[in-house]
Design a protein around this motif. Structure first.
Motif, PDB file in Angstrom:
ATOM      1  N   ASN A   1       7.029  12.160  12.090  1.00  0.00           N
ATOM      2  CA  ASN A   1       5.867  12.282  11.211  1.00  0.00           C
ATOM      3  C   ASN A   1       6.020  13.430  10.220  1.00  0.00           C
ATOM      4  N   LYS A   2       6.785  14.476  10.616  1.00  0.00           N
ATOM      5  CA  LYS A   2       7.018  15.582   9.700  1.00  0.00           C
ATOM      6  C   LYS A   2       7.858  15.160   8.507  1.00  0.00           C
ATOM      7  N   ASP A   3       8.677  14.119   8.721  1.00  0.00           N
ATOM      8  CA  ASP A   3       9.551  13.642   7.656  1.00  0.00           C
ATOM      9  C   ASP A   3       8.887  12.558   6.819  1.00  0.00           C
ATOM     10  N   ARG A   4       7.671  12.184   7.152  1.00  0.00           N
ATOM     11  CA  ARG A   4       6.961  11.138   6.418  1.00  0.00           C
ATOM     12  C   ARG A   4       5.661  11.688   5.857  1.00  0.00           C
ATOM     13  N   ILE A   5       5.202  11.074   4.792  1.00  0.00           N
ATOM     14  CA  ILE A   5       3.950  11.466   4.165  1.00  0.00           C
ATOM     15  C   ILE A   5       2.975  10.304   4.302  1.00  0.00           C
ATOM     16  N   ASN A   6       1.790  10.595   4.815  1.00  0.00           N
ATOM     17  CA  ASN A   6       0.773   9.553   4.952  1.00  0.00           C
ATOM     18  C   ASN A   6       0.216   9.177   3.583  1.00  0.00           C
ATOM     19  N   THR A   7       0.213   7.888   3.304  1.00  0.00           N
ATOM     20  CA  THR A   7      -0.233   7.405   1.988  1.00  0.00           C
ATOM     21  C   THR A   7      -1.275   6.305   2.177  1.00  0.00           C
ATOM     22  N   SER A   8      -1.817   5.849   1.048  1.00  0.00           N
ATOM     23  CA  SER A   8      -2.829   4.791   1.073  1.00  0.00           C
ATOM     24  C   SER A   8      -2.181   3.433   0.857  1.00  0.00           C
ATOM     25  N   SER A   9      -2.901   2.380   1.193  1.00  0.00           N
ATOM     26  CA  SER A   9      -2.386   1.019   0.995  1.00  0.00           C
ATOM     27  C   SER A   9      -2.236   0.698  -0.484  1.00  0.00           C
ATOM     28  N   ALA A  10      -3.160   1.249  -1.311  1.00  0.00           N
ATOM     29  CA  ALA A  10      -3.068   1.014  -2.756  1.00  0.00           C
ATOM     30  C   ALA A  10      -1.787   1.616  -3.323  1.00  0.00           C
ATOM     31  N   PHE A  11      -1.440   2.814  -2.855  1.00  0.00           N
ATOM     32  CA  PHE A  11      -0.198   3.437  -3.323  1.00  0.00           C
ATOM     33  C   PHE A  11       1.012   2.655  -2.835  1.00  0.00           C
ATOM     34  N   ASN A  12       1.002   2.214  -1.596  1.00  0.00           N
ATOM     35  CA  ASN A  12       2.136   1.460  -1.065  1.00  0.00           C
ATOM     36  C   ASN A  12       2.379   0.188  -1.854  1.00  0.00           C
ATOM     37  N   SER A  13       1.305  -0.483  -2.259  1.00  0.00           N
ATOM     38  CA  SER A  13       1.443  -1.688  -3.074  1.00  0.00           C
ATOM     39  C   SER A  13       2.047  -1.350  -4.440  1.00  0.00           C
ATOM     40  N   PHE A  14       1.554  -0.261  -5.039  1.00  0.00           N
ATOM     41  CA  PHE A  14       2.076   0.193  -6.330  1.00  0.00           C
ATOM     42  C   PHE A  14       3.548   0.580  -6.212  1.00  0.00           C
ATOM     43  N   LYS A  15       3.878   1.332  -5.162  1.00  0.00           N
ATOM     44  CA  LYS A  15       5.255   1.786  -4.948  1.00  0.00           C
ATOM     45  C   LYS A  15       6.198   0.608  -4.745  1.00  0.00           C
TER      46      LYS A  15
ATOM     47  N   ASN B   1       5.903  -2.466  -5.723  1.00  0.00           N
ATOM     48  CA  ASN B   1       6.076  -3.202  -6.976  1.00  0.00           C
ATOM     49  C   ASN B   1       7.109  -2.515  -7.861  1.00  0.00           C
ATOM     50  N   TYR B   2       6.986  -1.192  -7.991  1.00  0.00           N
ATOM     51  CA  TYR B   2       7.942  -0.450  -8.821  1.00  0.00           C
ATOM     52  C   TYR B   2       9.353  -0.524  -8.236  1.00  0.00           C
ATOM     53  N   LEU B   3       9.464  -0.393  -6.908  1.00  0.00           N
ATOM     54  CA  LEU B   3      10.780  -0.429  -6.281  1.00  0.00           C
ATOM     55  C   LEU B   3      11.455  -1.778  -6.467  1.00  0.00           C
ATOM     56  N   LEU B   4      10.661  -2.852  -6.435  1.00  0.00           N
ATOM     57  CA  LEU B   4      11.228  -4.182  -6.671  1.00  0.00           C
ATOM     58  C   LEU B   4      11.785  -4.286  -8.078  1.00  0.00           C
ATOM     59  N   VAL B   5      10.997  -3.835  -9.057  1.00  0.00           N
ATOM     60  CA  VAL B   5      11.450  -3.893 -10.446  1.00  0.00           C
ATOM     61  C   VAL B   5      12.673  -2.995 -10.656  1.00  0.00           C
ATOM     62  N   TYR B   6      12.601  -1.774 -10.148  1.00  0.00           N
ATOM     63  CA  TYR B   6      13.709  -0.833 -10.330  1.00  0.00           C
ATOM     64  C   TYR B   6      14.988  -1.361  -9.680  1.00  0.00           C
ATOM     65  N   SER B   7      14.875  -1.975  -8.519  1.00  0.00           N
ATOM     66  CA  SER B   7      16.054  -2.533  -7.846  1.00  0.00           C
ATOM     67  C   SER B   7      16.669  -3.668  -8.667  1.00  0.00           C
ATOM     68  N   LEU B   8      15.825  -4.506  -9.265  1.00  0.00           N
ATOM     69  CA  LEU B   8      16.336  -5.582 -10.115  1.00  0.00           C
ATOM     70  C   LEU B   8      17.023  -5.018 -11.360  1.00  0.00           C
ATOM     71  N   MET B   9      16.436  -3.950 -11.941  1.00  0.00           N
ATOM     72  CA  MET B   9      17.042  -3.330 -13.117  1.00  0.00           C
ATOM     73  C   MET B   9      18.406  -2.726 -12.769  1.00  0.00           C
ATOM     74  N   MET B  10      18.473  -2.056 -11.616  1.00  0.00           N
ATOM     75  CA  MET B  10      19.729  -1.440 -11.212  1.00  0.00           C
ATOM     76  C   MET B  10      20.766  -2.487 -10.817  1.00  0.00           C
ATOM     77  N   ALA B  11      20.308  -3.618 -10.247  1.00  0.00           N
ATOM     78  CA  ALA B  11      21.243  -4.705  -9.946  1.00  0.00           C
ATOM     79  C   ALA B  11      21.882  -5.220 -11.236  1.00  0.00           C
ATOM     80  N   GLY B  12      21.062  -5.341 -12.277  1.00  0.00           N
ATOM     81  CA  GLY B  12      21.592  -5.761 -13.569  1.00  0.00           C
ATOM     82  C   GLY B  12      22.608  -4.790 -14.126  1.00  0.00           C
TER      83      GLY B  12
END
Length: 464
Positions: A25-39, A41-52
């Motif tokens: 738990n010390k190595d993790r940060i508690n976040t909200s569900s809204a942030f997790n959804s936002f994060k 989405n961005y990670l999916l897009v960024y991964s596709l961009m980097m794959a390209g």
């Protein structure tokens, strides 16, 4: 393939798995569900961009050579890409701040797709156009996406500390796992399916198109400077003044951050050109693709460490990055050290030499430092670069970087490889010194505040 390569890859994989599975738990940060959804989405897009992007890297030189171009002509094409990024990067960065970061990200997709299409032509002029488009796209990749993320993160009211989660995950996935999978997928297309060296570029275009659709359908627009009265030239000049001025600690932080980034990335891109001749000076048979995957695994190890470090309040990023720069500097000294301590092998071809094995371990250490560097520099940029000209300033940082890489490319055969590694090692030591200065400046406001409180406490009895 020699057992040594499997041992190094397996050891790194085991360490990465252990780090990820042992997080508390010390190595993790508690976040909200809204942030997790936002994060996510961005990670999916960024991964596709980097794959390209990653799908193209291993096959650019090979494709040009199959079209019959020599080393000199291929070098000119590479210089055109970096030169394009240098000349047009700041302009597209300013346009991103003014016209919208979402539009800039879509422009990146379109520009890079067009660059991929040009690879079907064996004509030198068409390929040159493709390299210029690729240089513009690279500038957008390393500025517009991060600028959109930081602005959108703040606009939605998420906690500032949560940015470090997105940064570390983006590097872990985009610069680690996706890079490995892209290399394997590209190898499958070219070698297993025998589709030719242009196939990875077509696959890259498909991934970029998918990412563009997601951006258009799920991202909202955000801007830099909200003032509609400022034209592009005024915005460009303002960003330049922000970097060049030394009258404010904020401006000094920006200048130091830009210098640190240029020194590290310049050394990193030079390493990309040098690691192959360093590991095979006598044309030893080394598995380039497998070594590349090993480097990316080491980078994943670094990003996993960075996520742990940034999840805690101590040590601060300004502090531990000094150590990272020193370690990376020492790791690039290994080719020089081994040239003095280990007798050079005169055996042509064959397997990797003993000195090559030592250097490989050092290079993996350097790649781990790269994995720590990316999310850490992103966090510092989010703290010190003003929002109104974020993309513009970030592309200013890339001007000295691209000049440096162009000079290295032009003179890559003029100096011994040990001199080039020594130069990179010195640059990284300088980056550590500048990082120390940045930490001192960042601590100044806190020190001044503490001194004022102490002065007030001492004066309080006199008031009685």
């Amino acid at each position: 393939m020699e057992m040594f390569f499997y041992l190094v890859f397996g050891a790194l994989g085991a360490v990465v798995a252990a780090l990820e599975l042992s997080k508390t738990n010390k190595d993790r940060i508690n976040t909200s569900s809204a942030f997790n959804s936002f994060k996510n989405n961005y990670l999916l897009v960024y991964s596709l961009m980097m794959a390209g992007d990653w799908l193209q890297g291993p096959y650019v030189y090979y494709l040009y050579s199959t079209y019959g171009f020599g080393k000199g002509e291929i070098g000119q094409l590479f210089i055109a890409g970096f030169g394009s990024s240098m000349l047009f990067g700041t302009i597209v960065g300013s346009l991103a701040d003014k016209q919208g970061r979402k539009r800039a990200c879509v422009t990146y997709c379109l520009t890079y797709i067009l660059s991929c299409i040009t690879k079907h032509s064996p004509q030198y002029k068409i390929l040159m156009i493709g390299r210029i488009l690729g240089g513009i796209a690279t500038s957008l990749l390393f500025s517009a996406f991060e600028s959109w993320l930081v602005a959108e993160h703040n606009k939605r009211g998420f906690e500032q500390q949560w940015l470090s989660i997105t940064f570390s995950k983006a590097i872990f996935l985009g610069n680690g796992l996706v890079a490995i999978l892209s290399g394997l997928f590209g190898n499958l297309l070219v070698d297993s399916f025998s589709l030719g060296p242009v196939a990875p570029f077509d696959a890259a275009a498909c991934f970029l198109a998918i990412g563009m659709v997601i951006i258009l359908s799920s991202w909202t627009e955000n801007y830099g400077d909200p003032s509609e009265s400022k034209d592009l030239l005024t915005q460009f000049r303002g960003a330049a003044v922000a970097i060049a001025s030394g009258r404010s600690s904020m401006y000094e932080k920006i200048a130091l951050l830009g210098a640190i980034q240029s020194l590290f990335e310049g050394s990193m891109y030079t390493f990309v050109f040098l690691w192959t001749p360093a590991l095979s000076p006598n044309d030893e048979e080394i598995p380039h693709g497998f070594i590349f995957a090993t480097f990316m695994l080491a980078s994943m190890l670094g990003s996993s460490l960075a996520s742990r470090l940034m999840a805690r309040s101590s040590p601060r990023v300004e502090s531990y990055m000094q150590i990272v720069f020193v370690v990376s500097s020492v790791s690039l000294l290994l080719p020089i050290v081994t040239s003095f301590l280990v007798a050079p092998s005169n055996v042509k071809s064959g397997g990797i030499s003993f000195s090559g094995s030592l250097q490989l371990l050092g290079f993996c250490t350097f790649e781990a430092c790269v994995g720590i560097f990316w999310p850490s520099i992103m966090k510092m940029r989010s703290q010190y670069i003003p929002e109104e000209a974020r993309s513009t300033i970030m592309n200013f940082f890339r001007i000295p970087l691209n000049i440096f890489v162009c000079v290295v490319l032009y003179n890559v055969d003029a100096f011994p490889i040990t001199v080039m590694f020594g130069m990179c090692s010195i640059f990284l030591l300088v980056a550590s010194v500048l990082q120390r200065r940045l930490m001192v400046i960042a601590d100044k406001p806190k020190t001044q505040e503490w001194a004022m409180k102490e002065r007030d406490a001492e004066a309080e009895p006199l008031n009685l």
